[in-house]
Design a protein around this motif. Structure first.
Motif, PDB file in Angstrom:
ATOM      1  N   ASP A   1       1.095  -1.534   0.130  1.00 48.91           N
ATOM      2  CA  ASP A   1       0.487   0.370   0.169  1.00 48.91           C
ATOM      3  C   ASP A   1       0.841   1.047   0.145  1.00 48.91           C
ATOM      4  OD1 ASP A   1      -1.227   2.210   1.051  1.00 48.91           O
ATOM      5  OD2 ASP A   1      -2.794   0.920   1.224  1.00 48.91           O
TER       6      ASP A   1
ATOM      7  N   SER B   1      -4.442   3.294   3.608  1.00 47.48           N
ATOM      8  CA  SER B   1      -5.827   2.694   3.012  1.00 47.48           C
ATOM      9  C   SER B   1      -5.258   0.714   3.867  1.00 47.48           C
ATOM     10  CB  SER B   1      -6.486   1.563   2.018  1.00 47.48           C
ATOM     11  OG  SER B   1      -6.035   0.796   1.439  1.00 47.48           O
TER      12      SER B   1
ATOM     13  N   ASP C   1     -13.392   3.502  -2.623  1.00 46.19           N
ATOM     14  CA  ASP C   1     -12.034   1.787  -3.450  1.00 46.19           C
ATOM     15  C   ASP C   1     -12.585   2.500  -5.366  1.00 46.19           C
ATOM     16  OD1 ASP C   1     -10.633   2.103  -1.190  1.00 46.19           O
ATOM     17  OD2 ASP C   1     -11.677  -0.114  -1.265  1.00 46.19           O
TER      18      ASP C   1
ATOM     19  N   ASN D   1     -11.765  -0.320  -7.859  1.00 42.98           N
ATOM     20  CA  ASN D   1     -11.524  -2.092  -7.909  1.00 42.98           C
ATOM     21  C   ASN D   1     -11.004  -1.861  -8.421  1.00 42.98           C
ATOM     22  OD1 ASN D   1     -11.635  -3.119  -4.582  1.00 42.98           O
ATOM     23  ND2 ASN D   1     -13.533  -2.502  -5.054  1.00 42.98           N
TER      24      ASN D   1
ATOM     25  N   ALA E   1      -6.216  -2.197  -6.232  1.00 42.10           N
ATOM     26  CA  ALA E   1      -7.511  -0.804  -6.013  1.00 42.10           C
ATOM     27  C   ALA E   1      -6.463   0.525  -5.507  1.00 42.10           C
ATOM     28  CB  ALA E   1      -8.686  -1.167  -4.732  1.00 42.10           C
TER      29      ALA E   1
ATOM     30  N   TYR F   1      -7.512   4.191  -4.022  1.00 45.53           N
ATOM     31  CA  TYR F   1      -7.804   4.496  -3.369  1.00 45.53           C
ATOM     32  C   TYR F   1      -7.849   6.470  -2.392  1.00 45.53           C
ATOM     33  CZ  TYR F   1      -3.710   4.185  -0.166  1.00 45.53           C
ATOM     34  OH  TYR F   1      -2.797   4.390   0.261  1.00 45.53           O
TER      35      TYR F   1
END
Length: 369
Positions: free
Chosen positions: A19, A40, A319, A321, A327, A329
């Motif tokens: 992330d 996230s 989000d 996807n 994803a 975000y």
């Protein structure tokens, strides 16, 4: 007669999350921005294994490492406090096995795991709001996962039992024994008295080598159809642990209900010491709405401390996807912290500020593997 036998089936898997994104942060008037991680979710890598022992009995393990996805030096595991030029590493950043570590058995009796095992309170927290433990959730900024200054999600030297599920209902019991046997430096002017080696959130796994708080927890969980609910009562004894003098109880109740494309969440928590030095009550209401590949989320709530001062939380998120694993975000979290509850873990003293406002915004990408 030749003896024959069947070998047990076993497997090991590796999974995790990466992330990374842009973040803008306001720590009570001190502003920073740039590329950060965990906007996230928690970036991590897991080694998991299971072995079928036959007769419905299985052995399993997990070794979790939470790692820094934006800093090479943040992953070296060396310590420097405060961080200095040329020695910018942080001890707890990403050393191997710094997350949940457990090994155990599971079968018709339920499951039992030992090691550094996650509290049921963490699951309760995740049941009661949709933001995980990242920006927008209020985790360590509004809610605690235990009474420690950095709100840990597990204890060293712990064991956890989870009962079988009956129509979606199960119970859990958690125990980590109190340790107060460590000796350190002699106290000046007090013959035979010593200052404990350890502190209340650090045991380093060595029985008798460091002091450690005692922890017990009762958890009750339900998930069946559109409804999920969880309650956890986490009790910790800090008396004579380091400089500790109190007992602490953190009760957390979380629930969510799905109807169509929407899901409604509620989370309520009390955090109280036996001396009432801490006596906080917090509550948030949140929800999600799914439109194809887009998931929208929002949260709002307040916390009141023993003095009647209130902090207010607002969280927003979205989000998009790109696949089941990837994803992009958006996350935003805003707290007016008049009750002074924002944890030291997310407000480093090196970033100065004087007002009560705390805000974080992130835009990034998350990939699971």
């Amino acid at each position: 007669m030749a003896a024959t036998g069947a070998f047990a089936q076993s497997s090991v898997q590796i999974d995790g999350v990466v992330d990374v994104g842009y973040q803008a942060i306001n720590y009570k008037g001190g502003k920073v921005n740039g590329i950060g991680n965990n906007g996230s979710s928690t970036s991590q890598i897991n080694f998991r294994g299971t072995e079928d022992l036959g007769g419905g009995l299985k052995a399993n393990f997990r070794v979790e490492t939470d790692w820094n996805t934006v800093s090479n030096k943040g992953n070296t595991g060396s310590a420097s406090t405060p961080v200095t030029l040329g020695n910018e590493t942080v001890a707890a950043a990403s050393t191997f096995g710094n997350g949940e570590i457990r090994v155990g058995l599971a079968g018709g009796f339920g499951s039992i795991d030992a090691g550094a095992v996650n509290y049921n309170t963490l699951g309760t927290y995740l049941t009661g709001q949709p933001f995980g433990t990242a920006i927008g959730s209020g985790f360590r900024t509004f809610y605690v996962n235990d009474a420690q200054g950095t709100s840990q999600v597990r204890s060293d030297n712990s064991v956890k039992y989870v009962s079988p599920s009956f129509s979606g209902l199960n119970a859990s019991l958690y125990y980590a024994g109190k340790q107060t046997k460590a000796n350190g430096t002699a106290d000046a002017g007090t013959p035979g008295a010593y200052t404990a080696v350890g502190v209340k959130d650090t045991s380093f796994g060595g029985l008798g080598a460091y002091d450690m708080q005692g922890t017990t927890e009762l958890g009750i969980n339900y998930a069946n159809g559109p409804l999920a609910a969880s309650f956890s009562s986490l009790k910790q004894d800090y008396k004579q642990v380091g400089t500790g003098t109190t007992d602490s109880t953190v009760n957390t109740l979380g629930a969510n209900y799905a109807f169509g494309a929407a899901k409604l969440f509620g989370l309520y928590q009390t955090n109280k010491t036996n001396t009432s030095s801490t006596n906080n009550k917090a509550m948030t209401i949140s929800g999600t709405y799914t439109m194809g590949a887009v998931v929208l989320m929002a949260q709002a709530g307040s916390l009141e401390n023993a003095a009647g001062l209130k902090s207010k939380l607002t969280g927003l998120g979205a989000d998009y996807n790109l696949s089941k694993r990837t994803a992009v975000y958006f996350r935003a979290e805003s707290i007016d912290d008049k009750a002074g509850v924002v944890q030291a873990a997310v407000t480093p003293g090196t970033i100065k500020g004087t007002d009560t406002k705390f805000a974080r915004t992130a835009v990034g990408i998350r990939h699971a593997f």
